[in-house]
Motif scaffolding. Structure first.
Motif, PDB file in Angstrom:
ATOM      1  N   PRO A 118       0.826  -1.211   0.000  1.00 56.30           N
ATOM      2  CA  PRO A 118       0.000   0.000   0.000  1.00 56.30           C
ATOM      3  C   PRO A 118       0.860   1.262   0.000  1.00 56.30           C
ATOM      4  CG  PRO A 118      -0.892  -1.610   1.536  1.00 56.30           C
ATOM      5  CD  PRO A 118       0.419  -2.166   1.057  1.00 56.30           C
ATOM      6  N   GLY A 119       0.452   2.243  -0.799  1.00 53.59           N
ATOM      7  CA  GLY A 119       1.202   3.496  -0.891  1.00 53.59           C
ATOM      8  C   GLY A 119       2.159   3.524  -2.072  1.00 53.59           C
ATOM      9  N   ASP A 120       2.489   2.357  -2.618  1.00 49.85           N
ATOM     10  CA  ASP A 120       3.398   2.299  -3.771  1.00 49.85           C
ATOM     11  C   ASP A 120       2.670   2.701  -5.060  1.00 49.85           C
ATOM     12  OD1 ASP A 120       5.372   1.384  -2.113  1.00 49.85           O
ATOM     13  OD2 ASP A 120       5.347  -0.694  -2.837  1.00 49.85           O
ATOM     14  N   VAL A 121       3.471   3.066  -6.054  1.00 48.80           N
ATOM     15  CA  VAL A 121       2.921   3.386  -7.375  1.00 48.80           C
ATOM     16  C   VAL A 121       3.690   2.574  -8.414  1.00 48.80           C
ATOM     17  CG1 VAL A 121       2.641   5.209  -9.117  1.00 48.80           C
ATOM     18  CG2 VAL A 121       2.239   5.736  -6.703  1.00 48.80           C
ATOM     19  N   ILE A 122       2.965   1.936  -9.337  1.00 48.94           N
ATOM     20  CA  ILE A 122       3.604   1.216 -10.449  1.00 48.94           C
ATOM     21  C   ILE A 122       3.242   1.943 -11.740  1.00 48.94           C
ATOM     22  CG2 ILE A 122       3.880  -0.994 -11.669  1.00 48.94           C
ATOM     23  CD1 ILE A 122       4.484  -1.458  -8.776  1.00 48.94           C
ATOM     24  N   PRO A 123       4.228   2.634 -12.359  1.00 52.04           N
ATOM     25  CA  PRO A 123       3.950   3.250 -13.658  1.00 52.04           C
ATOM     26  C   PRO A 123       4.010   2.202 -14.774  1.00 52.04           C
ATOM     27  CG  PRO A 123       5.824   4.298 -12.525  1.00 52.04           C
ATOM     28  CD  PRO A 123       5.568   2.983 -11.857  1.00 52.04           C
ATOM     29  N   ASN A 124       3.201   2.410 -15.809  1.00 53.66           N
ATOM     30  CA  ASN A 124       3.179   1.532 -16.981  1.00 53.66           C
ATOM     31  C   ASN A 124       2.725   2.424 -18.134  1.00 53.66           C
ATOM     32  OD1 ASN A 124       2.842  -0.753 -18.712  1.00 53.66           O
ATOM     33  ND2 ASN A 124       1.951  -1.961 -17.056  1.00 53.66           N
ATOM     34  N   ASN A 125       2.932   2.013 -19.389  1.00 49.50           N
ATOM     35  CA  ASN A 125       2.299   2.803 -20.457  1.00 49.50           C
ATOM     36  C   ASN A 125       0.790   2.708 -20.256  1.00 49.50           C
ATOM     37  OD1 ASN A 125       2.606   0.118 -21.234  1.00 49.50           O
ATOM     38  ND2 ASN A 125       3.308   0.570 -23.292  1.00 49.50           N
ATOM     39  N   VAL A 135      -1.899  -5.126  -9.230  1.00 49.44           N
ATOM     40  CA  VAL A 135      -1.240  -3.982  -8.577  1.00 49.44           C
ATOM     41  C   VAL A 135      -2.155  -3.448  -7.473  1.00 49.44           C
ATOM     42  CG1 VAL A 135      -0.496  -1.590  -8.900  1.00 49.44           C
ATOM     43  CG2 VAL A 135       0.161  -3.327 -10.576  1.00 49.44           C
ATOM     44  N   GLU A 136      -3.424  -3.266  -7.807  1.00 52.69           N
ATOM     45  CA  GLU A 136      -4.367  -2.696  -6.832  1.00 52.69           C
ATOM     46  C   GLU A 136      -4.641  -3.681  -5.692  1.00 52.69           C
ATOM     47  OE1 GLU A 136      -7.624  -1.361  -9.291  1.00 52.69           O
ATOM     48  OE2 GLU A 136      -6.507   0.400  -9.972  1.00 52.69           O
ATOM     49  N   HIS A 137      -4.628  -4.973  -6.012  1.00 51.97           N
ATOM     50  CA  HIS A 137      -4.839  -5.989  -4.977  1.00 51.97           C
ATOM     51  C   HIS A 137      -3.720  -5.929  -3.926  1.00 51.97           C
ATOM     52  CE1 HIS A 137      -6.571  -9.627  -3.339  1.00 51.97           C
ATOM     53  NE2 HIS A 137      -5.394 -10.226  -3.365  1.00 51.97           N
ATOM     54  N   SER A 138      -2.528  -5.548  -4.361  1.00 52.03           N
ATOM     55  CA  SER A 138      -1.408  -5.422  -3.407  1.00 52.03           C
ATOM     56  C   SER A 138      -1.507  -4.127  -2.604  1.00 52.03           C
ATOM     57  CB  SER A 138      -0.070  -5.457  -4.158  1.00 52.03           C
ATOM     58  OG  SER A 138       0.140  -4.207  -4.807  1.00 52.03           O
ATOM     59  N   GLY A 139      -2.477  -3.277  -2.937  1.00 48.40           N
ATOM     60  CA  GLY A 139      -2.653  -2.006  -2.237  1.00 48.40           C
ATOM     61  C   GLY A 139      -1.957  -0.848  -2.923  1.00 48.40           C
ATOM     62  N   ALA A 140      -1.222  -1.127  -4.001  1.00 46.96           N
ATOM     63  CA  ALA A 140      -0.483  -0.068  -4.702  1.00 46.96           C
ATOM     64  C   ALA A 140      -1.375   0.578  -5.769  1.00 46.96           C
ATOM     65  CB  ALA A 140       0.776  -0.652  -5.345  1.00 46.96           C
TER      66      ALA A 140
END
Ligand code: F0G
Length: 462
Positions: A118-125, A135-140
């Motif tokens: 939670p609190g992390d951000v994963i950028p992607n195109n 990604v959202e399931h991990s809280g990010a």
């Protein structure tokens, strides 16, 4: 006699095993769609004539793949089929650790459970829906940073899948390096229209990632198709083979997730591949819990064989030339007739722009859903909505229009022939002629995540 340079790009195979397609009447399709809650995902495949729901796991395998499957090693641990699979993945990607999974999302699950919080951000195109969900399931947070051109359906640009490098740098500045466990790039950019990413952009993303010490991972589902676009469109690559281009592409990254159901040319399978020893060890521990022993990872030995061979077949030039041309062939016919589609046509699919085609339906009344259902009712064709039903529900439960409302017609690999595509063009043009009569839809039932798979809707007939 002079040399003959044919203009016709033919299917680079002949057919030795066939499967019937299923014809239905209009009345049968009306009844089937109603029973399916107006959700094509819930139709029986036998009620579909041309099935373009997905290019995932739906392709035809080659005689060599079948031969490998018959000769597979089904040992629980250390099977020779695993080592052939591992060698093929390593040969093409160059990554040190190859972790087999039963499909792409299992690799995503293992990866994001391990690296994101939670609190992390994963950028992607643009995150594909399962990637976003994991990604959202991990809280990010899953953040899409595709270039602005990539969001304009009819703007022509050779690499609409590129990431906006300034937006990436801005994200790192504002979020902070320590809250970005990885940067991803999806090749080709499926949710953005099957659009390719240029080698220059891959290199630029890699440079930013390295500068900040952030791992850079590729969602490699359609790496071979992306390599072909680089060969065709990017300066300096015309004389390189798809294999050389793919190897260069992977050389800039620290790992990849892969659904082998696409450019692995297999019906099931996938993998996670990384260079980092610690990350690999952590992922393997989770793999044992969720997928199985690390030399099979949720697959049979014969699946590993099919992929080991399929990865090479996907990089064959004759195959790629035919593959990309057969999609463009449909795209060209639609563009000529004035049907709004995402341009240029993508690598694995034609994307119809339902928002442009059906201005009388508001995005929150699901124009792409309506268009897809009309294709089924009129011609027995099944595509998939990539729009507000798929992406409209926000993590907080509110509803927002997606950035585009598209119907994706994805082509299974080596499965349909040119006459199928001619029929398809006819169906789309008929729906286009009747477009003013297509109804808006409302939701009757929905699940809290990945709702499009099980959602039920009803046409609004006022
Ligand atoms: N990433 C991308 C870009 C994908 O297109 C897919 C699947 C996945 C990850 C997940 O792989 O299905 O093996 O678990 N795309 C399919 C599609 C489902 O229809 O585009 P998976």
């Amino acid at each position: 006699m002079r040399d003959f340079q044919p203009k016709t790009i033919i299917e680079p195979f002949r057919i030795r095993s066939v499967e019937p397609v299923h014809f239905t009447t209009r009345a049968q399709r009306e009844a089937a769609l109603q029973a399916a809650g107006y959700n094509p995902f819930l139709l029986r495949a036998d009620d579909v004539l041309i099935d373009l729901l997905t290019d995932s796991g739906t392709g035809a395998m080659s005689s060599r793949q079948w031969a490998g499957m018959i000769a597979s090693d089904e040992s629980y641990a250390g099977a020779s089929s695993f080592y052939r699979f591992e060698a093929a993945v390593r040969d093409i990607t160059g990554f040190k650790h190859v972790i087999p999974t039963h499909q792409g999302r299992a690799a995503e699950n293992i990866l994001f459970t391990t690296i994101a919080k939670p609190g992390d951000v994963i950028p992607n195109n643009t995150h594909f829906d399962t990637t976003r969900a994991h990604v959202e399931h991990s809280g990010a947070e899953a953040r899409d940073l595709v270039i602005a051109e990539g969001r304009q359906p009819r703007l022509i640009h050779p690499f609409k899948g590129n990431m906006n490098i300034e937006a990436l740098e801005e994200t790192i500045r504002t979020v902070g390096r320590e809250r970005i466990p990885a940067i991803m790039l999806t090749v080709t950019n499926n949710s953005g229209g099957g659009q390719p990413v240029s080698m220059a952009n891959v290199r630029a993303v890699s440079a930013v990632a390295r500068q900040h010490g952030i791992p850079f991972l590729i969602d490699a589902c359609r790496f071979a198709e992306n390599s072909w676009f680089i060969k065709m469109r990017e300066e300096g690559y015309a004389d390189k083979t798809p294999m050389e281009i793919a190897k260069e592409l992977f050389s800039y990254a620290d790992g990849c997730t892969m659904s082998a159901k696409k450019d692995g040319m297999a019906n099931i399978g996938g993998f996670l591949a990384v260079n980092d020893d610690d990350l690999a060890a952590q992922c393997r521990n989770l793999e044992i819990l969720t997928e199985g022993f690390p030399t099979y990872g949720g697959m049979a030995g014969y699946d590993l064989e099919a992929i080991a061979q399929g990865l090479y077949e996907a990089l064959d030039e004759n195959y790629l030339r035919y593959r990309i041309r057969s999609i463009a062939y449909l795209g060209d016919r639609l563009i000529e007739a004035g049907v709004p589609i995402v341009q240029p046509t993508g690598g694995h699919a034609v994307y119809l722009d339902a928002r442009a085609m059906l201005p009388h339906i508001a995005p929150t009344q699901y124009p792409a859903w309506s268009l897809n259902n009309a294709l089924y009712l009129i011609g027995g064709v099944r595509g998939v909505e990539i729009g507000t039903v798929m992406f409209g529900m926000q993590p907080d439960g509110t509803e927002q229009p997606a950035s585009m409302d598209l119907v994706r017609l994805a082509f299974p690999r080596r499965t349909y022939t040119q006459s199928h595509v001619d029929y398809l063009a006819e169906v789309i043009l008929e729906v286009f002629a009747q477009r003013a009569e297509l109804p808006p839809y409302k939701i009757v039932y929905q699940a809290p995540v990945l709702r499009h798979f099980t959602i039920r809707l009803a046409p609004i007939t006022s």
